[in-house]
Design a protein around this motif. Structure first.
Motif, PDB file in Angstrom:
ATOM      1  N   HIS A  43     -18.342  44.051  16.627  1.00 16.27           N
ATOM      2  CA  HIS A  43     -19.151  44.686  17.606  1.00 16.27           C
ATOM      3  C   HIS A  43     -18.375  44.818  18.857  1.00 16.27           C
ATOM      4  CE1 HIS A  43     -21.970  44.712  14.464  1.00 16.27           C
ATOM      5  NE2 HIS A  43     -21.817  43.293  14.356  1.00 16.27           N
ATOM      6  N   ALA A  44     -18.459  45.668  19.479  1.00 13.40           N
ATOM      7  CA  ALA A  44     -18.175  46.126  20.815  1.00 13.40           C
ATOM      8  C   ALA A  44     -19.000  45.279  21.922  1.00 13.40           C
ATOM      9  CB  ALA A  44     -17.924  47.652  21.067  1.00 13.40           C
ATOM     10  N   SER A  45     -20.105  44.875  21.822  1.00 14.36           N
ATOM     11  CA  SER A  45     -20.864  44.456  22.956  1.00 14.36           C
ATOM     12  C   SER A  45     -21.737  43.363  22.468  1.00 14.36           C
ATOM     13  CB  SER A  45     -21.796  45.394  23.456  1.00 14.36           C
ATOM     14  OG  SER A  45     -22.698  46.213  22.524  1.00 14.36           O
ATOM     15  N   PHE A  46     -22.403  42.628  23.320  1.00 13.99           N
ATOM     16  CA  PHE A  46     -23.488  41.566  22.651  1.00 13.99           C
ATOM     17  C   PHE A  46     -24.513  42.404  22.130  1.00 13.99           C
ATOM     18  CE2 PHE A  46     -27.367  38.985  24.092  1.00 13.99           C
ATOM     19  CZ  PHE A  46     -26.885  37.865  23.483  1.00 13.99           C
ATOM     20  N   GLU A  47     -25.074  43.446  22.712  1.00 12.04           N
ATOM     21  CA  GLU A  47     -26.237  44.065  22.063  1.00 12.04           C
ATOM     22  C   GLU A  47     -26.022  44.585  20.879  1.00 12.04           C
ATOM     23  OE1 GLU A  47     -26.511  44.284  26.799  1.00 12.04           O
ATOM     24  OE2 GLU A  47     -25.082  44.504  25.273  1.00 12.04           O
ATOM     25  N   LYS A  48     -24.998  45.134  20.620  1.00 16.00           N
ATOM     26  CA  LYS A  48     -24.646  45.523  19.115  1.00 16.00           C
ATOM     27  C   LYS A  48     -24.658  44.365  18.182  1.00 16.00           C
ATOM     28  CE  LYS A  48     -24.488  49.853  19.840  1.00 16.00           C
ATOM     29  NZ  LYS A  48     -25.461  50.898  19.114  1.00 16.00           N
ATOM     30  N   ALA A  49     -24.076  43.320  18.675  1.00 10.68           N
ATOM     31  CA  ALA A  49     -24.023  42.178  17.741  1.00 10.68           C
ATOM     32  C   ALA A  49     -25.439  41.610  17.442  1.00 10.68           C
ATOM     33  CB  ALA A  49     -23.046  41.049  18.410  1.00 10.68           C
ATOM     34  N   LEU A  50     -26.052  41.674  18.536  1.00 17.01           N
ATOM     35  CA  LEU A  50     -27.828  41.037  18.460  1.00 17.01           C
ATOM     36  C   LEU A  50     -28.658  41.850  17.687  1.00 17.01           C
ATOM     37  CD1 LEU A  50     -29.471  38.794  19.676  1.00 17.01           C
ATOM     38  CD2 LEU A  50     -30.245  40.506  21.450  1.00 17.01           C
ATOM     39  N   ALA A  51     -28.286  43.428  17.593  1.00 16.12           N
ATOM     40  CA  ALA A  51     -28.939  44.218  16.706  1.00 16.12           C
ATOM     41  C   ALA A  51     -28.752  44.014  15.246  1.00 16.12           C
ATOM     42  CB  ALA A  51     -28.750  45.672  17.096  1.00 16.12           C
ATOM     43  N   CYS A  52     -27.426  43.844  15.122  1.00 16.81           N
ATOM     44  CA  CYS A  52     -26.984  43.321  13.688  1.00 16.81           C
ATOM     45  C   CYS A  52     -27.562  42.085  13.066  1.00 16.81           C
ATOM     46  CB  CYS A  52     -25.519  43.344  13.683  1.00 16.81           C
ATOM     47  SG  CYS A  52     -24.521  42.804  12.236  1.00 16.81           S
ATOM     48  N   ARG A  53     -27.445  41.161  14.018  1.00 17.67           N
ATOM     49  CA  ARG A  53     -28.039  39.701  13.378  1.00 17.67           C
ATOM     50  C   ARG A  53     -29.506  39.980  13.128  1.00 17.67           C
ATOM     51  NH1 ARG A  53     -26.217  36.201  10.378  1.00 17.67           N
ATOM     52  NH2 ARG A  53     -26.676  34.277  11.024  1.00 17.67           N
ATOM     53  N   PHE A  54     -30.393  40.345  14.105  1.00 18.08           N
ATOM     54  CA  PHE A  54     -31.821  40.819  13.831  1.00 18.08           C
ATOM     55  C   PHE A  54     -31.891  41.450  12.277  1.00 18.08           C
ATOM     56  CE2 PHE A  54     -34.808  44.217  13.876  1.00 18.08           C
ATOM     57  CZ  PHE A  54     -36.025  43.677  14.236  1.00 18.08           C
ATOM     58  N   ALA A  55     -30.848  42.519  12.295  1.00 19.53           N
ATOM     59  CA  ALA A  55     -31.399  43.263  11.061  1.00 19.53           C
ATOM     60  C   ALA A  55     -30.615  42.305   9.578  1.00 19.53           C
ATOM     61  CB  ALA A  55     -30.287  44.355  10.855  1.00 19.53           C
ATOM     62  N   GLN A  56     -29.645  41.519   9.906  1.00 25.19           N
ATOM     63  CA  GLN A  56     -29.127  40.854   8.921  1.00 25.19           C
ATOM     64  C   GLN A  56     -30.198  39.797   8.407  1.00 25.19           C
ATOM     65  OE1 GLN A  56     -25.553  39.143  10.934  1.00 25.19           O
ATOM     66  NE2 GLN A  56     -24.201  40.702   9.250  1.00 25.19           N
ATOM     67  N   LYS A  57     -30.719  39.112   9.496  1.00 19.40           N
ATOM     68  CA  LYS A  57     -32.018  37.993   9.111  1.00 19.40           C
ATOM     69  C   LYS A  57     -33.032  38.503   8.594  1.00 19.40           C
ATOM     70  CE  LYS A  57     -30.976  34.312   9.346  1.00 19.40           C
ATOM     71  NZ  LYS A  57     -30.349  33.532   8.598  1.00 19.40           N
ATOM     72  N   LEU A  58     -33.575  39.867   8.822  1.00 18.72           N
ATOM     73  CA  LEU A  58     -35.000  40.125   8.422  1.00 18.72           C
ATOM     74  C   LEU A  58     -34.736  41.165   7.331  1.00 18.72           C
ATOM     75  CD1 LEU A  58     -36.896  40.697  11.825  1.00 18.72           C
ATOM     76  CD2 LEU A  58     -36.426  38.604  10.417  1.00 18.72           C
ATOM     77  N   SER A  60     -34.664  42.945   3.611  1.00 21.03           N
ATOM     78  CA  SER A  60     -35.051  42.552   2.411  1.00 21.03           C
ATOM     79  C   SER A  60     -35.447  43.900   1.699  1.00 21.03           C
ATOM     80  CB  SER A  60     -36.309  41.866   2.420  1.00 21.03           C
ATOM     81  OG  SER A  60     -37.528  42.392   2.890  1.00 21.03           O
ATOM     82  N   GLY A  61     -35.942  43.797   0.451  1.00 23.99           N
ATOM     83  CA  GLY A  61     -36.156  45.084  -0.244  1.00 23.99           C
ATOM     84  C   GLY A  61     -37.527  45.736   0.402  1.00 23.99           C
ATOM     85  N   GLU A  62     -38.109  45.205   1.289  1.00 24.12           N
ATOM     86  CA  GLU A  62     -39.287  45.949   1.738  1.00 24.12           C
ATOM     87  C   GLU A  62     -38.698  46.873   3.094  1.00 24.12           C
ATOM     88  OE1 GLU A  62     -43.054  43.147   1.822  1.00 24.12           O
ATOM     89  OE2 GLU A  62     -41.230  42.410   3.004  1.00 24.12           O
ATOM     90  N   MET A  63     -37.569  46.388   3.505  1.00 26.01           N
ATOM     91  CA  MET A  63     -36.995  47.309   4.776  1.00 26.01           C
ATOM     92  C   MET A  63     -35.406  47.014   4.626  1.00 26.01           C
ATOM     93  SD  MET A  63     -38.109  48.315   8.662  1.00 26.01           S
ATOM     94  CE  MET A  63     -39.716  48.545   7.863  1.00 26.01           C
ATOM     95  N   SER A  64     -34.586  48.200   4.833  1.00 27.75           N
ATOM     96  CA  SER A  64     -33.055  47.787   4.645  1.00 27.75           C
ATOM     97  C   SER A  64     -32.493  47.244   6.060  1.00 27.75           C
ATOM     98  CB  SER A  64     -32.443  49.131   4.357  1.00 27.75           C
ATOM     99  OG  SER A  64     -32.376  50.105   5.255  1.00 27.75           O
ATOM    100  N   GLU A  65     -31.467  46.554   6.042  1.00 32.99           N
ATOM    101  CA  GLU A  65     -30.733  46.087   7.162  1.00 32.99           C
ATOM    102  C   GLU A  65     -30.167  47.403   7.956  1.00 32.99           C
ATOM    103  OE1 GLU A  65     -26.198  44.103   7.959  1.00 32.99           O
ATOM    104  OE2 GLU A  65     -27.452  43.570   6.492  1.00 32.99           O
ATOM    105  N   GLN A  66     -29.973  48.604   7.468  1.00 33.62           N
ATOM    106  CA  GLN A  66     -29.471  49.642   8.352  1.00 33.62           C
ATOM    107  C   GLN A  66     -30.688  50.152   9.214  1.00 33.62           C
ATOM    108  OE1 GLN A  66     -26.638  51.149   8.771  1.00 33.62           O
ATOM    109  NE2 GLN A  66     -27.510  52.592  10.331  1.00 33.62           N
ATOM    110  N   VAL A  67     -31.985  50.160   8.497  1.00 33.46           N
ATOM    111  CA  VAL A  67     -33.199  50.519   9.445  1.00 33.46           C
ATOM    112  C   VAL A  67     -33.455  49.594  10.487  1.00 33.46           C
ATOM    113  CG1 VAL A  67     -35.590  51.112   9.062  1.00 33.46           C
ATOM    114  CG2 VAL A  67     -34.044  52.195   7.408  1.00 33.46           C
ATOM    115  N   LEU A  68     -33.520  48.570  10.065  1.00 38.23           N
ATOM    116  CA  LEU A  68     -33.798  47.330  11.032  1.00 38.23           C
ATOM    117  C   LEU A  68     -32.761  47.378  12.276  1.00 38.23           C
ATOM    118  CD1 LEU A  68     -34.894  44.567   8.740  1.00 38.23           C
ATOM    119  CD2 LEU A  68     -36.273  45.586  10.365  1.00 38.23           C
ATOM    120  N   ARG A  69     -31.447  47.892  11.880  1.00 42.20           N
ATOM    121  CA  ARG A  69     -30.254  47.599  12.871  1.00 42.20           C
ATOM    122  C   ARG A  69     -30.565  49.060  13.834  1.00 42.20           C
ATOM    123  NH1 ARG A  69     -23.865  47.150  11.633  1.00 42.20           N
ATOM    124  NH2 ARG A  69     -23.407  47.543  13.911  1.00 42.20           N
ATOM    125  N   GLU A  70     -31.133  50.064  13.439  1.00 42.56           N
ATOM    126  CA  GLU A  70     -31.587  51.228  14.264  1.00 42.56           C
ATOM    127  C   GLU A  70     -32.525  50.686  15.161  1.00 42.56           C
ATOM    128  OE1 GLU A  70     -31.933  54.356  11.255  1.00 42.56           O
ATOM    129  OE2 GLU A  70     -29.971  54.532  10.682  1.00 42.56           O
TER     130      GLU A  70
END
Length: 272
Positions: A43-58, A60-70
């Motif tokens: 990632h190029a910034s703290f913000e982008k990395a933080l968004a990715c980590r949020f998505a990685q942790k949450l 599941s089959g109920e909501m994808s990592e891509q949607v959460l990251r957006e």
């Protein structure tokens, strides 16, 4: 002037240190290289990395990592206070938790820090009227981390939640800046009232493990709540309270209890 602003924005000591530590961590433990690259170094910034980590942790089959990251990307693009608060939280954990030796540790591994950043995204959703999605984030944070923070609660910056198991923070609770709390803390109500019913925690407060603070009461700045206490009445600034129900047992003992993390009082102490 715009050029000067861009130069200021390019200086990010927290992100620079985190990426430096990430590169060293990959060298020290190559088996974690995939995680560290995907969570930090790609990632190029703290913000982008933080968004990715949020998505990685949450995710599941109920909501994808891509949607959460957006969702997280949108939140941080709209409100830069989210990532600024996260930076302050990392510094708070590093400075106050003797088990934390690097900035990268809360970012990758500490559920108190991670749950708090997920709450911040949920709070952004709640404030914009997207309440069902905010409640979904609350549910996933509770399931993933064992931390239940209502998205309408208001929490400041420079927060350390140590260990973070069984934390509960209610809908109308307010937590000031530079607060430290340990596991099993509850900021709850006292009944079924549906108005302003949760505690208001001042700046610089230290809340010990297992403490329960109940009702629409104020805990004054730079106070200490002893472990296991049940607080049902307002606490003046810079005092120590302990017991069930809690009572004032002395002064706070230092200027910034949440930073000093001194939870001892008794014979020979200033509070005795």
């Amino acid at each position: 002037m715009p050029l000067a602003d861009k130069r200021v924005q390019a200086i990010d000591p927290v992100w620079s240190r985190t990426t430096e530590e990430a590169r060293q961590a990959v060298a020290d433990e190559p088996l974690l290289g995939g995680l560290i690259h995907s969570a930090v170094l790609h990632h190029a910034s703290f913000e982008k990395a933080l968004a990715c980590r949020f998505a990685q942790k949450l995710a599941s089959g109920e909501m994808s990592e891509q949607v959460l990251r957006e969702i997280a990307d949108d939140a941080m693009a709209d409100d830069d206070a989210i990532a600024q608060a996260a930076r302050a939280d990392i510094v708070a954990v590093f400075e106050r938790d003797p088990a934390c030796e690097r900035f990268i540790e809360p970012f990758l591994f500490f559920k108190g820090f991670q749950a708090l950043q997920c709450y911040r995204i949920g709070h952004w959703l709640w404030r914009r009227g997207r309440r069902d999605l905010a409640l979904f984030v609350q549910m996933k944070v509770s399931e993933t981390f064992g931390v239940d923070i209502h998205p309408n609660a208001r929490i400041g910056r420079g927060i350390m939640i140590d260990h973070a198991h069984a934390i509960v923070i209610g809908e109308t609770a307010v937590v000031g800046d530079n607060v430290s709390m340990l596991h099993s803390v509850t900021l709850g109500g006292t009944g079924k009232e549906d108005d302003d019913r949760h505690p208001k925690i001042g700046d610089g407060v230290l809340i010990g493990a297992g403490a329960k603070i109940l009702g629409n009461i104020r805990v004054g700045h730079c106070s200490r709540i002893a472990a296991g206490s049940v607080v049902l009445e307002e606490v003046p600034p810079m005092k120590t309270v302990a017991g069930v129900p809690a009572r004032i047992v002395g002064e706070a003992g230092c200027v910034q209890p949440s930073v000093m993390m001194d939870q001892l009082f008794g014979v020979g102490s200033p509070e005795a």
